[in-house]
Design an enzyme around this catalytic site. Structure first.
Site, mmCIF file in Angstrom:
data_model
loop_
_atom_site.group_PDB
_atom_site.id
_atom_site.type_symbol
_atom_site.label_atom_id
_atom_site.label_comp_id
_atom_site.label_asym_id
_atom_site.label_seq_id
_atom_site.Cartn_x
_atom_site.Cartn_y
_atom_site.Cartn_z
ATOM 1 N N ALA A 1 1.820 -17.008 70.190
ATOM 2 C CA ALA A 1 0.793 -17.017 69.149
ATOM 3 C C ALA A 1 0.767 -15.692 68.385
ATOM 4 O O ALA A 1 1.150 -14.651 68.918
ATOM 5 C CB ALA A 1 -0.573 -17.282 69.786
ATOM 6 N N PRO A 2 0.285 -15.724 67.148
ATOM 7 C CA PRO A 2 0.165 -14.510 66.333
ATOM 8 C C PRO A 2 -1.206 -13.850 66.494
ATOM 9 O O PRO A 2 -2.069 -14.364 67.213
ATOM 10 C CB PRO A 2 0.333 -15.057 64.918
ATOM 11 C CG PRO A 2 -0.331 -16.409 64.979
ATOM 12 C CD PRO A 2 -0.129 -16.928 66.383
ATOM 13 N N TRP A 3 -1.405 -12.755 65.761
ATOM 14 C CA TRP A 3 -2.625 -11.963 65.935
ATOM 15 C C TRP A 3 -3.727 -12.318 64.950
ATOM 16 O O TRP A 3 -4.821 -11.775 65.018
ATOM 17 C CB TRP A 3 -2.329 -10.460 65.815
ATOM 18 C CG TRP A 3 -1.409 -10.101 64.666
ATOM 19 C CD1 TRP A 3 -0.095 -9.748 64.774
ATOM 20 C CD2 TRP A 3 -1.715 -10.069 63.258
ATOM 21 N NE1 TRP A 3 0.445 -9.507 63.521
ATOM 22 C CE2 TRP A 3 -0.551 -9.697 62.573
ATOM 23 C CE3 TRP A 3 -2.875 -10.315 62.511
ATOM 24 C CZ2 TRP A 3 -0.477 -9.566 61.185
ATOM 25 C CZ3 TRP A 3 -2.819 -10.196 61.126
ATOM 26 C CH2 TRP A 3 -1.629 -9.826 60.485
ATOM 27 N N LYS B 1 1.811 -16.846 75.384
ATOM 28 C CA LYS B 1 1.964 -15.416 75.129
ATOM 29 C C LYS B 1 1.235 -15.076 73.832
ATOM 30 O O LYS B 1 1.690 -15.422 72.746
ATOM 31 C CB LYS B 1 3.433 -15.009 74.995
ATOM 32 C CG LYS B 1 3.563 -13.478 75.020
ATOM 33 C CD LYS B 1 4.831 -12.951 74.406
ATOM 34 C CE LYS B 1 4.725 -12.718 72.949
ATOM 35 N NZ LYS B 1 3.730 -11.724 72.495
ATOM 36 N N PRO B 2 0.082 -14.413 73.942
ATOM 37 C CA PRO B 2 -0.599 -13.990 72.717
ATOM 38 C C PRO B 2 0.121 -12.778 72.120
ATOM 39 O O PRO B 2 0.993 -12.190 72.765
ATOM 40 C CB PRO B 2 -1.998 -13.596 73.200
ATOM 41 C CG PRO B 2 -1.876 -13.325 74.655
ATOM 42 C CD PRO B 2 -0.623 -13.997 75.154
ATOM 43 N N GLU C 1 0.635 -8.981 71.229
ATOM 44 C CA GLU C 1 0.286 -7.791 72.022
ATOM 45 C C GLU C 1 -0.983 -7.109 71.492
ATOM 46 O O GLU C 1 -1.745 -6.519 72.252
ATOM 47 C CB GLU C 1 1.408 -6.734 71.982
ATOM 48 C CG GLU C 1 2.789 -7.208 72.285
ATOM 49 C CD GLU C 1 3.523 -7.780 71.069
ATOM 50 O OE1 GLU C 1 3.139 -8.870 70.603
ATOM 51 O OE2 GLU C 1 4.476 -7.138 70.605
ATOM 52 N N SER D 1 5.626 -15.651 62.169
ATOM 53 C CA SER D 1 6.355 -15.501 60.911
ATOM 54 C C SER D 1 7.627 -16.348 60.920
ATOM 55 O O SER D 1 8.172 -16.680 61.976
ATOM 56 C CB SER D 1 6.718 -14.037 60.708
ATOM 57 O OG SER D 1 7.552 -13.610 61.772
ATOM 58 N N ALA E 1 10.533 -15.364 60.005
ATOM 59 C CA ALA E 1 11.671 -14.574 60.513
ATOM 60 C C ALA E 1 11.754 -14.679 62.036
ATOM 61 O O ALA E 1 12.829 -14.954 62.599
ATOM 62 C CB ALA E 1 11.519 -13.117 60.083
ATOM 63 N N GLU F 1 5.562 -13.568 51.564
ATOM 64 C CA GLU F 1 4.260 -13.583 52.225
ATOM 65 C C GLU F 1 3.787 -12.131 52.400
ATOM 66 O O GLU F 1 4.443 -11.341 53.072
ATOM 67 C CB GLU F 1 4.400 -14.265 53.586
ATOM 68 C CG GLU F 1 3.074 -14.501 54.259
ATOM 69 C CD GLU F 1 3.195 -15.268 55.569
ATOM 70 O OE1 GLU F 1 4.119 -14.990 56.350
ATOM 71 O OE2 GLU F 1 2.334 -16.130 55.813
#
Ligand code: NAD
Length: 517
Positions: free
Chosen positions: A171-173, A197-198, A200, A251, A253, A405
């Protein structure tokens, strides 16, 4: 505008920080129903982006922690996938109730680690998450195969919809709590177990979410959280031989890298990637509504939203007025302390992200006009990762600010002439996550919904999401759906079961292999 906050707001933030340090003293991993410290040998600091102050330092997960979490999820799978839909549903209802009890902590911790104004976390992130949980509690009882019958005449066939196994999610922040919920809920409602996994930078609310599940009686090992870097913990999770499916939000990428690893290990893959949502204003639109929609749609979560309005295309007769009114409304937005009532907009997630956004705007100055914003505020906000709401006009369609973006509070506005042009320009980036069309003419709006290539098209609004409806992209924005019953397509596999009905030893079709009729 500035909203400086006062001593009480600073006190609320300090007490949230103290609570975080106490609550997560046992570490930022959650494996088999217990908190744990990461064993990578390295630490990471969660930083309050509104001040730059360290909130909480934890030990990052390494490959061994991921292995332990996957083993816990694997051990929990037989019992959880074997529970009846009714039992899983009941557990999820209890989960929703525990989350509702902890709503204020979820909101405070989310605001602290992300810099989101409390009004956003209290009124959007947290209630949305509780509603998602309640939705999947109900949806868990509606998992169905589609067909059963005698299709060959000699057999009875039916379809079983089955859980896949251990899901590895990343997951992203930007919406840590909601992303944890979107990943975890459909997976476990369908009977899978999960290792999340969130990012960091923002582990706190994912951890609280997983702990709440344990309090609600969801068995140990069904939900595990490993907080480590993408390179170390993320790649281990995606490549792990006992993980059956990878679900990634982040993202484009990094999504490409994740896809390479998942493909090499033949995993089910679900990718929710970047966006560059167009906002198309036709010349019969309600301009007042479009201006308000553009500012809200561009600035939500300080623009760090994959569906945020980023490219406004405005038909020529409305263009000049749209630009001046949007700039004026952006200037009235109150930047400030996320814990202070009256703050509209918080900082970006980090100083690194702020500088990245500022660099996009600075490069654009050579080919476009910054109508408003384009700078970090000074004074009492100077320490935080703040950036003023920014409107850019006069950029060419193929320029960086229109195509890439930015993920910050930046809206680019361009004029168009014919309806054909508006729709063509809206489709002219690699992305396809979300879009909106603004018109009072039902035929024009309906055409836009058909021809804009995106996973969601709003008409006369931009941003609202709802548990019952799918969220997911087209093209470089990925594939697969979050939320809604459609997400079960990602998190289940279907099995064809076929019974012979003839009880004949020498079946007619055997002649194609041996003997004659
Ligand atoms: P990111 O791609 O940098 O990181 C996302 C996650 O991937 C993090 O947990 C990170 O640690 C992990 N990661 C990084 N490198 C990895 C690797 N090599 N292997 C495995 N995991 C790795 O994204 P971000 O900066 O955290 O979030 C912003 C991005 O997320 C934006 O592009 C945004 O559009 C996208 N996003 C998309 C959606 C959607 O629903 N489509 C929703 C939210 C955010």
């Amino acid at each position: 505008m500035h909203n400086p906050g006062n001593a009480d707001d600073a006190g609320t933030r300090r007490s949230a920080r103290d609570d975080v340090r106490t609550r997560f003293a046992d570490g930022a991993q959650y494996i088999a129903g217990r908190p744990a410290k990461g064993t990578s040998g390295r630490t990471h600091a969660v930083v309050d982006p509104s001040t730059g102050d360290e909130v909480y330092t934890y030990e990052l997960a390494g490959a061994e922690d991921v292995d332990r979490a996957v083993a816990a999820a694997r051990a929990a799978f037989p019992e959880w996938s074997g529970a009846t839909p009714g039992e899983r549903s009941e557990a999820l209802h209890r989960f929703a109730a525990v989350l509702a009890d902890q709503a204020e902590d979820l909101a405070r911790f989310e605001s602290l680690q992300c810099g989101k104004p409390l009004k956003l976390t209290r009124e959007f992130d947290v209630p949305g998450t509780i509603d998602n949980t309640a939705f999947f509690a109900g949806a868990a009882r509606h998992l169905q195969g589609q067909s059963a019958g005698e299709y060959s005449g000699d057999h009875t066939s039916y379809v079983r919809r089955e859980a896949i196994g251990v899901v590895g999610s990343i997951a992203p922040w930007n919406y840590p709590l909601q992303m944890a919920a979107w990943k975890i809920l459909p997976a476990i409602a369908a009977g899978n177990t999960i290792v999340l996994k969130p990012a960091e930078l923002t582990p706190l609310t994912s951890l609280l979410f997983a702990r709440a599940a344990t309090e609600a009686g969801i068995p140990d090992g069904v939900i595990n959280v490993v907080t480590g870097t993408g390179k170390e913990a993320g790649e281990r999770l995606v490549g792990h031989p006992d993980v059956a499916m990878t679900s990634f939000t982040g993202s484009t990428a990094v999504g490409r890298r994740v896809a390479e690893i998942a493909t090499a290990t033949v995993k089910r893959l679900h990718l929710e990637l970047g966006g560059k949502a167009p906002f198309v204003v036709f010349d019969d639109a309600d301009l007042e509504a479009a201006v308000h929609g553009a500012v809200a749609g561009a600035l939500i979560n300080t623009g760090q939203d994959c569906t945020a309005a980023t490219r406004a295309y405005v038909q020529r007769p409305l263009y000049e007025e749209f630009v001046s009114r949007t700039a004026a409304l952006m200037e009235s937005v109150r930047l400030g302390d996320p814990f202070a009532p009256g703050t509209d907009l918080g900082p970006l997630i980090s100083h690194v992200q702020r500088d990245r956004v500022a660099a996009f705007v600075d490069r654009a100055r050579s080919y476009a006009r910054v109508v408003t914003g384009g700078e970090a505020p000074g004074g009492d906000l100077a320490k935080g990762a703040y950036y003023r709401p920014t409107l850019i006009a006069g950029a060419a369609q193929d320029s960086e600010v229109v195509q890439s973006e930015i993920f910050g509070p930046v809206l680019v506005v361009l004029p168009f002439d014919s309806d054909d042009d508006g729709i063509r320009l809206a489709n002219d980036t690699p992305y396809g996550l979300a879009a909106s069309a603004w018109s009072r003419d039902v035929y024009r709006a309906n055409r836009a919904t058909r021809e804009i290539r995106a996973g969601c098209v709003w008409v006369n609004d931009h941003i609202p999401i709802i548990s019952e409806m799918p969220h997911g992209g087209y093209r470089a924005s990925g594939f697969g759906k979050d939320m809604s019953a459609y997400s079960f397509e990602e998190y289940t596999q279907i099995k064809h079961v076929m019974f012979d009905n003839t009880a004949v030893a020498r079946k007619d079709w055997h002649r194609t292999i041996f003997g004659d009729r």
